[in-house]
Design a protein around this motif. Sequence first.
Motif, PDB file in Angstrom:
ATOM      1  N   SER A 143      18.258  -0.610   0.267  1.00 54.61           N
ATOM      2  CA  SER A 143      16.986  -0.836   0.947  1.00 54.61           C
ATOM      3  C   SER A 143      15.836  -0.548  -0.010  1.00 54.61           C
ATOM      4  O   SER A 143      15.948   0.296  -0.898  1.00 54.61           O
ATOM      5  CB  SER A 143      16.889   0.072   2.177  1.00 54.61           C
ATOM      6  OG  SER A 143      15.611  -0.007   2.770  1.00 54.61           O
ATOM      7  N   GLN A 144      14.752  -1.244   0.174  1.00 53.29           N
ATOM      8  CA  GLN A 144      13.535  -0.980  -0.592  1.00 53.29           C
ATOM      9  C   GLN A 144      12.687   0.108   0.049  1.00 53.29           C
ATOM     10  O   GLN A 144      11.732   0.601  -0.546  1.00 53.29           O
ATOM     11  CB  GLN A 144      12.706  -2.263  -0.725  1.00 53.29           C
ATOM     12  CG  GLN A 144      13.350  -3.340  -1.572  1.00 53.29           C
ATOM     13  CD  GLN A 144      13.589  -2.889  -2.993  1.00 53.29           C
ATOM     14  OE1 GLN A 144      12.670  -2.407  -3.663  1.00 53.29           O
ATOM     15  NE2 GLN A 144      14.818  -3.033  -3.467  1.00 53.29           N
ATOM     16  N   LYS A 145      13.035   0.495   1.281  1.00 56.90           N
ATOM     17  CA  LYS A 145      12.260   1.480   2.021  1.00 56.90           C
ATOM     18  C   LYS A 145      13.138   2.645   2.456  1.00 56.90           C
ATOM     19  O   LYS A 145      14.319   2.475   2.756  1.00 56.90           O
ATOM     20  CB  LYS A 145      11.619   0.840   3.264  1.00 56.90           C
ATOM     21  CG  LYS A 145      10.522  -0.160   2.958  1.00 56.90           C
ATOM     22  CD  LYS A 145       9.281   0.536   2.406  1.00 56.90           C
ATOM     23  CE  LYS A 145       8.126  -0.436   2.203  1.00 56.90           C
ATOM     24  NZ  LYS A 145       6.916   0.254   1.664  1.00 56.90           N
ATOM     25  N   SER A 146      12.529   3.812   2.530  1.00 56.50           N
ATOM     26  CA  SER A 146      13.203   5.003   3.015  1.00 56.50           C
ATOM     27  C   SER A 146      13.026   5.128   4.522  1.00 56.50           C
ATOM     28  O   SER A 146      11.975   4.754   5.065  1.00 56.50           O
ATOM     29  CB  SER A 146      12.626   6.246   2.333  1.00 56.50           C
ATOM     30  OG  SER A 146      13.016   7.430   2.989  1.00 56.50           O
ATOM     31  N   LEU A 147      14.041   5.654   5.207  1.00 58.10           N
ATOM     32  CA  LEU A 147      13.917   5.901   6.641  1.00 58.10           C
ATOM     33  C   LEU A 147      12.850   6.948   6.930  1.00 58.10           C
ATOM     34  O   LEU A 147      12.153   6.878   7.948  1.00 58.10           O
ATOM     35  CB  LEU A 147      15.257   6.401   7.211  1.00 58.10           C
ATOM     36  CG  LEU A 147      16.387   5.390   7.391  1.00 58.10           C
ATOM     37  CD1 LEU A 147      17.659   6.109   7.838  1.00 58.10           C
ATOM     38  CD2 LEU A 147      15.997   4.325   8.398  1.00 58.10           C
ATOM     39  N   THR A 148      12.706   7.902   6.037  1.00 59.89           N
ATOM     40  CA  THR A 148      11.784   9.015   6.255  1.00 59.89           C
ATOM     41  C   THR A 148      10.373   8.692   5.781  1.00 59.89           C
ATOM     42  O   THR A 148       9.396   9.032   6.451  1.00 59.89           O
ATOM     43  CB  THR A 148      12.290  10.271   5.523  1.00 59.89           C
ATOM     44  OG1 THR A 148      13.620  10.566   5.963  1.00 59.89           O
ATOM     45  CG2 THR A 148      11.397  11.463   5.816  1.00 59.89           C
ATOM     46  N   PHE A 149      10.270   8.024   4.643  1.00 62.47           N
ATOM     47  CA  PHE A 149       8.961   7.761   4.032  1.00 62.47           C
ATOM     48  C   PHE A 149       8.669   6.263   4.072  1.00 62.47           C
ATOM     49  O   PHE A 149       8.572   5.608   3.030  1.00 62.47           O
ATOM     50  CB  PHE A 149       8.933   8.289   2.603  1.00 62.47           C
ATOM     51  CG  PHE A 149       9.406   9.717   2.491  1.00 62.47           C
ATOM     52  CD1 PHE A 149       8.675  10.750   3.049  1.00 62.47           C
ATOM     53  CD2 PHE A 149      10.589  10.023   1.822  1.00 62.47           C
ATOM     54  CE1 PHE A 149       9.108  12.070   2.943  1.00 62.47           C
ATOM     55  CE2 PHE A 149      11.028  11.332   1.708  1.00 62.47           C
ATOM     56  CZ  PHE A 149      10.285  12.360   2.271  1.00 62.47           C
ATOM     57  N   THR A 150       8.532   5.738   5.255  1.00 59.66           N
ATOM     58  CA  THR A 150       8.429   4.285   5.426  1.00 59.66           C
ATOM     59  C   THR A 150       7.164   3.697   4.824  1.00 59.66           C
ATOM     60  O   THR A 150       7.147   2.520   4.471  1.00 59.66           O
ATOM     61  CB  THR A 150       8.494   3.931   6.920  1.00 59.66           C
ATOM     62  OG1 THR A 150       7.473   4.651   7.627  1.00 59.66           O
ATOM     63  CG2 THR A 150       9.847   4.298   7.509  1.00 59.66           C
ATOM     64  N   ASN A 151       6.117   4.490   4.696  1.00 58.89           N
ATOM     65  CA  ASN A 151       4.833   3.963   4.218  1.00 58.89           C
ATOM     66  C   ASN A 151       4.601   4.195   2.732  1.00 58.89           C
ATOM     67  O   ASN A 151       3.493   3.975   2.239  1.00 58.89           O
ATOM     68  CB  ASN A 151       3.682   4.582   5.024  1.00 58.89           C
ATOM     69  CG  ASN A 151       3.722   4.164   6.482  1.00 58.89           C
ATOM     70  OD1 ASN A 151       4.080   3.033   6.798  1.00 58.89           O
ATOM     71  ND2 ASN A 151       3.361   5.073   7.377  1.00 58.89           N
ATOM     72  N   PHE A 152       5.641   4.630   2.025  1.00 58.01           N
ATOM     73  CA  PHE A 152       5.487   4.911   0.597  1.00 58.01           C
ATOM     74  C   PHE A 152       6.483   4.083  -0.212  1.00 58.01           C
ATOM     75  O   PHE A 152       7.633   3.896   0.199  1.00 58.01           O
ATOM     76  CB  PHE A 152       5.697   6.403   0.313  1.00 58.01           C
ATOM     77  CG  PHE A 152       4.556   7.269   0.764  1.00 58.01           C
ATOM     78  CD1 PHE A 152       3.528   7.575  -0.106  1.00 58.01           C
ATOM     79  CD2 PHE A 152       4.503   7.751   2.061  1.00 58.01           C
ATOM     80  CE1 PHE A 152       2.460   8.357   0.303  1.00 58.01           C
ATOM     81  CE2 PHE A 152       3.449   8.541   2.481  1.00 58.01           C
ATOM     82  CZ  PHE A 152       2.421   8.854   1.611  1.00 58.01           C
ATOM     83  N   SER A 153       6.012   3.612  -1.355  1.00 57.24           N
ATOM     84  CA  SER A 153       6.883   2.864  -2.268  1.00 57.24           C
ATOM     85  C   SER A 153       7.697   3.876  -3.075  1.00 57.24           C
ATOM     86  O   SER A 153       7.442   4.090  -4.268  1.00 57.24           O
ATOM     87  CB  SER A 153       6.050   1.968  -3.187  1.00 57.24           C
ATOM     88  OG  SER A 153       5.045   2.730  -3.840  1.00 57.24           O
ATOM     89  N   VAL A 154       8.672   4.480  -2.419  1.00 57.95           N
ATOM     90  CA  VAL A 154       9.418   5.599  -2.990  1.00 57.95           C
ATOM     91  C   VAL A 154      10.099   5.221  -4.300  1.00 57.95           C
ATOM     92  O   VAL A 154      10.041   5.968  -5.282  1.00 57.95           O
ATOM     93  CB  VAL A 154      10.468   6.102  -1.970  1.00 57.95           C
ATOM     94  CG1 VAL A 154      11.428   7.077  -2.629  1.00 57.95           C
ATOM     95  CG2 VAL A 154       9.777   6.768  -0.787  1.00 57.95           C
TER      96      VAL A 154
END
Length: 212
Positions: A171-182
């Motif tokens: 995934s390009q997104k984290s479940l926890t930090f959905t609004n950050f380009s982790v």
Amino acid sequence: MVTLQLKQIRVPPGQRVLLEDISWVEFEAILNELGEHRNSRVAYQQGTLEIMVPLPEHERAKIIIGDLVKILLDELDLNWESFGSTTFKREDMTAGVEPDDCFYIQNYKLMIGRDRINLTVDPPPDLAIEIDVTSKTKMSAYQALRVPEIWRYENGNLEINLLQGEQYIKSQKSLTFTNFSVIEEIYQFVEMSRTIGTTPALRKFRKWVRES
């Protein structure tokens, strides 16, 4: 047949040893003999036990990524409990693993003050972090333990794996930090720490989070 005692096995830093046909009882006995205060990590799945000893490269990446996660959690006002490299295991799934770092976030309240974990009643960590330098992450073990999210860091690349059904998907997104380009930011600040130092990089990361 030659029988060796565990104390006869030496694993140099950056190396690993695989032991086959290890029963659950033997796995538990090996964990007890290794003890809690050690520099090795273990992973067990369906009778195969891996013992590895990390390199400084591994430990540096583990520490800074863990610190970056803590900064994100703090700046987002999210509560969490960290269990580091705790041994997570389930006999009914014949699986055990010791992440490089892990966090309870969604389930943090359940883990406050806990000194022992029983995954037959306790939830698995919400986020596990693995640094793949010496060996590859045992995804099948994490799958058996039902860990929702795994971050794998290898050769400067961060990969997010989310459990969907019975399989992990990238995934390009984290479940926890959905609004950050982790993925991009973790890479950027880990690399920054290698040039300007860890503390300045962490300060800059905190400033970036606050301004985002």
